[in-house]
Design a protein around this motif. Structure first.
Motif, PDB file in Angstrom:
ATOM      1  N   LEU A 121       0.823  -1.199   0.000  1.00  0.00           N
ATOM      2  CA  LEU A 121       0.000   0.000   0.000  1.00  0.00           C
ATOM      3  C   LEU A 121       0.864   1.258   0.000  1.00  0.00           C
ATOM      4  CD1 LEU A 121      -2.787   1.278   0.153  1.00  0.00           C
ATOM      5  CD2 LEU A 121      -2.680   1.094   2.631  1.00  0.00           C
ATOM      6  N   LEU A 122       1.911   1.261   0.816  1.00  0.00           N
ATOM      7  CA  LEU A 122       2.829   2.406   0.825  1.00  0.00           C
ATOM      8  C   LEU A 122       3.511   2.563  -0.531  1.00  0.00           C
ATOM      9  CD1 LEU A 122       4.451   2.040   4.372  1.00  0.00           C
ATOM     10  CD2 LEU A 122       2.664   3.630   3.649  1.00  0.00           C
ATOM     11  N   LEU A 123       3.861   1.446  -1.144  1.00  0.00           N
ATOM     12  CA  LEU A 123       4.471   1.513  -2.471  1.00  0.00           C
ATOM     13  C   LEU A 123       3.490   2.095  -3.480  1.00  0.00           C
ATOM     14  CD1 LEU A 123       6.831   0.829  -4.340  1.00  0.00           C
ATOM     15  CD2 LEU A 123       5.868  -1.456  -4.619  1.00  0.00           C
TER      16      LEU A 123
ATOM     17  N   GLY B 154      -8.425   9.118  -7.274  1.00  0.00           N
ATOM     18  CA  GLY B 154      -9.273   8.032  -7.770  1.00  0.00           C
ATOM     19  C   GLY B 154      -8.480   6.767  -8.030  1.00  0.00           C
ATOM     20  N   LEU B 155      -7.295   6.945  -8.655  1.00  0.00           N
ATOM     21  CA  LEU B 155      -6.437   5.788  -8.913  1.00  0.00           C
ATOM     22  C   LEU B 155      -5.994   5.154  -7.604  1.00  0.00           C
ATOM     23  CD1 LEU B 155      -4.835   4.044 -10.897  1.00  0.00           C
ATOM     24  CD2 LEU B 155      -3.011   5.748 -10.816  1.00  0.00           C
ATOM     25  N   LEU B 156      -5.649   6.021  -6.622  1.00  0.00           N
ATOM     26  CA  LEU B 156      -5.233   5.492  -5.330  1.00  0.00           C
ATOM     27  C   LEU B 156      -6.375   4.747  -4.654  1.00  0.00           C
ATOM     28  CD1 LEU B 156      -2.960   5.369  -3.237  1.00  0.00           C
ATOM     29  CD2 LEU B 156      -3.810   7.515  -2.290  1.00  0.00           C
ATOM     30  N   ALA B 157      -7.593   5.311  -4.742  1.00  0.00           N
ATOM     31  CA  ALA B 157      -8.742   4.642  -4.121  1.00  0.00           C
ATOM     32  C   ALA B 157      -9.022   3.306  -4.801  1.00  0.00           C
ATOM     33  CB  ALA B 157      -9.972   5.550  -4.199  1.00  0.00           C
TER      34      ALA B 157
ATOM     35  N   MET C 133      -6.268  -3.655  -3.949  1.00  0.00           N
ATOM     36  CA  MET C 133      -5.307  -4.339  -3.081  1.00  0.00           C
ATOM     37  C   MET C 133      -6.012  -4.954  -1.875  1.00  0.00           C
ATOM     38  SD  MET C 133      -1.997  -1.849  -3.100  1.00  0.00           S
ATOM     39  CE  MET C 133      -1.212  -2.902  -1.906  1.00  0.00           C
ATOM     40  N   HIS C 134      -7.007  -4.225  -1.336  1.00  0.00           N
ATOM     41  CA  HIS C 134      -7.753  -4.786  -0.200  1.00  0.00           C
ATOM     42  C   HIS C 134      -8.440  -6.086  -0.592  1.00  0.00           C
ATOM     43  CE1 HIS C 134     -10.381  -5.094   3.272  1.00  0.00           C
ATOM     44  NE2 HIS C 134     -11.411  -5.132   2.446  1.00  0.00           N
TER      45      HIS C 134
END
Length: 583
Positions: free
Chosen positions: A17-19, A317-320, A326-327
């Motif tokens: 997630l940090l990456l 949006g991309l991060l969400a 990923m979740h």
């Protein structure tokens, strides 16, 4: 044996997630930098395009002015030569010159002698105050002073045949004298004619360079446009009040001889940033000049900010989406990881049971035979060799020994059943009836522990193909564990429900629950938390349920109780459900 399949733990999920956050942030910063470069390039291209357009328009305006001057000069020269020929046939008079000036829209017509004295002059264009002034001083037209003679002085000395005044001046619009003169052909002297500079000035203001600059002054993107001569004096500006001022700037002096346009950023008088393009601009055939165009960057900055907002929204949006993805991925991985761990535990149990199977036969033979002998010996002693004294104590001890022998036999039987489960004897069974029988068998145990036992079985439960004895044994083991884990006054509930392809039976207790660190060991043989437990009840139940093609799931909350759910397929593996009778 353990399956060598490793899945990412939670710390890897956090690292991923940090990456992702770092990657999206890096892409956002890169996008903002590229967008800033694009906006800067767009600003420069716009400034250069505007400067080139102004230069082209300015060249056209100067060319039009030159053509206009040439046409006016030719017209005035033609009028002067025509007057010279006319005076060969008509007497010279002030009236004649006045009529000629009126018909041709001329400002002044004069005929001078060889010394430059006025022989006749047109006064029709003289203002009334000037004519009154001449009358008060008794002056006639011959006493009028001639035009400024410095420009036609060469004609008086025979050094030229014609002279022009006002043509080709770069700052024509600042002056008012616009005239021509020729030497007379037949008589000594000259003829001078001046045009109406006001009309010419108005026309040049309509089509000239200053009109172009005035139009640009209304453009919100244009902060200023100015034209400089080689001395960097402003000869035209969108702000006419600045005309005549001199800009002392090293950058402009360097740009004066530069082969191509120059760009720079500066701060305007209002404190706002400006983008200035300096473009070489010829004021004549050999006279260099500079064109300066200053553009405001507010609209481009607003465009850049909107682009940043869109980029930021896209990044968020991309991060969400990435975070949700990923979740979901890690959730599926965790679920898969738990399944793999369950398979590993099941495989480990099977390996241990396989080893126990080899041990079980020897143990059964080596232990049961002595136990049988002990049991038979105690039975004979109790029946045939009872002592006359202490008979009661003797019978008590024999009973205890026979009980312990029976308990050891039961342990050996459980051990054999765990290691080598008997083959299933499948037959159609009524699940509701089976549950009622189990509840009846365990009612006394529940009452002994002061536990309230309830059974909730809906109507219409399907018939199940199963081994009734072994399935009953599994359910008894589960109920026994639940009753023993529930404190006095608690409750144990048995429920059943039929689904499309499965039958679910749940045993729910309100006991103390199971600690999370012990959940992985509850199916291990001989693992127990009860002082008198053997640790075989739950493993045996699991083996019986798995033999029927079902699953056994345990959910527990420490201090609130445990739920054990048995899920059995409606049709047992390798069998067909009994079809309904034909009508």
């Amino acid at each position: 044996m353990r399956i060598g399949h490793r899945l990412w733990p939670a710390r890897y999920a956090l690292a991923a997630l940090l990456l992702l956050v770092g990657l999206v942030t890096g892409l956002g910063v890169l996008g903002a930098w590229l967008e800033a470069r694009n906006v800067q390039q767009l600003s420069e291209d716009l400034a250069l395009a505007l400067a080139e357009a102004i230069e082209t328009s300015g060249r056209n305006a100067l060319s039009a002015n030159q053509r206009l001057e040439a046409a006016i000069a030719q017209r005035l020269l033609d009028n002067t030569r025509l007057l010279d020929r006319l005076l060969q046939y008509v007497p010279l008079s002030n009236q004649l010159l006045a009529e000629l000036a009126a018909r041709n829209g001329l400002d002044r017509v004069e005929v001078l002698d060889a010394q430059g004295a006025v022989l006749a002059s047109s006064a029709i264009r003289l203002p009334a105050p000037m004519r009154e002034h001449l009358a008060r001083h008794g002056m006639d037209m011959r006493g009028l002073p001639p035009m400024l003679r410095h420009w036609y002085e060469p004609l008086l000395h025979g050094q030229a045949q014609q002279a022009l005044q006002g043509f080709g001046e770069q700052r024509f619009w600042l002056g008012r004298q616009y005239a021509v003169a020729i030497r007379r052909q037949e008589n000594a002297g000259i003829i001078a004619i001046s045009a109406d500079a006001g009309e010419i000035l108005r026309f040049r203001q309509e089509v000239g360079l200053q009109r172009l600059l005035n139009d640009l002054a209304g453009n919100p993107m244009v902060a200023y446009v100015s034209l400089h001569n080689p001395e960097l004096t402003i000869v035209a500006h969108t702000d006419t009040a600045r005309v005549g001022a001199t800009a002392d700037d090293a950058f402009l002096r360097q740009a004066l001889n530069a082969p191509r346009p120059s760009l720079r950023t500066l701060v305007g008088e209002d404190g706002q940033p400006l983008l200035e393009v300096v473009h070489p601009f010829p004021l004549g055939d050999t006279t260099p000049g500079l064109l300066r165009v200053g553009l405001t960057t507010e609209h481009l900055t607003a465009l850049w900010r909107r682009s940043l907002l869109i980029l930021a929204a896209s990044s968020l949006g991309l991060l969400a989406v990435g975070g949700i993805g990923m979740h979901l991925v890690f959730r599926a991985q965790a679920h898969h990881y738990e399944r793999v761990r369950g398979l590993e535990r099941a495989l480990s149990r099977k390996e241990r049971l396989a080893a126990l199977g080899h041990l079980a036969a020897g143990v059964a033979h080596e232990v049961r035979n002595p136990l049988n002998a002990i049991g038979m010996g105690v039975q004979r002693l109790q029946g045939e060799f009872a002592p006359l004294e202490g008979a009661e104590e003797f019978h008590h001890l024999c009973t205890v020994i026979r009980g312990e022998v029976a308990r050891l036999n039961a342990i050996v039987q459980d051990f054999l059943q765990l290691a080598r489960l008997p083959a299933l004897q499948r037959e159609p069974i009524a699940v509701a009836t089976l549950l009622c029988e189990v509840a009846a068998l365990m009612k006394a145990e529940a009452q002994a522990h002061a536990v309230h036992l309830t059974l909730q079985v809906p109507e219409g439960l399907p018939t199940r193909i199963a081994d009734p004895q072994q399935l009953k044994q599994a359910l008894i083991n589960l109920l026994l564990n639940a009753i023993q884990a529930t404190p006095p006054g608690g409750a144990v509930q048995v429920t059943a429900a039929a689904e499309a392809e499965a039958l679910r039976i749940a045993v729910i207790d309100s006991g103390r629950g199971i600690a999370p660190d012990l959940m992985e060991r509850i199916f291990d043989p001989y693992f127990t938390t009860k002082p008198q437990g053997t640790g075989l009840g739950l493993p045996i139940a699991l083996r019986i349920i798995e033999a029927h093609g079902g699953t056994l799931d345990v959910k527990s909350t420490l201090g609130r109780g445990t739920t054990v759910e048995v899920c059995l397929p409606i049709t047992a593996p390798g069998t067909e459900a009994t079809p309904p009778p034909m009508s």
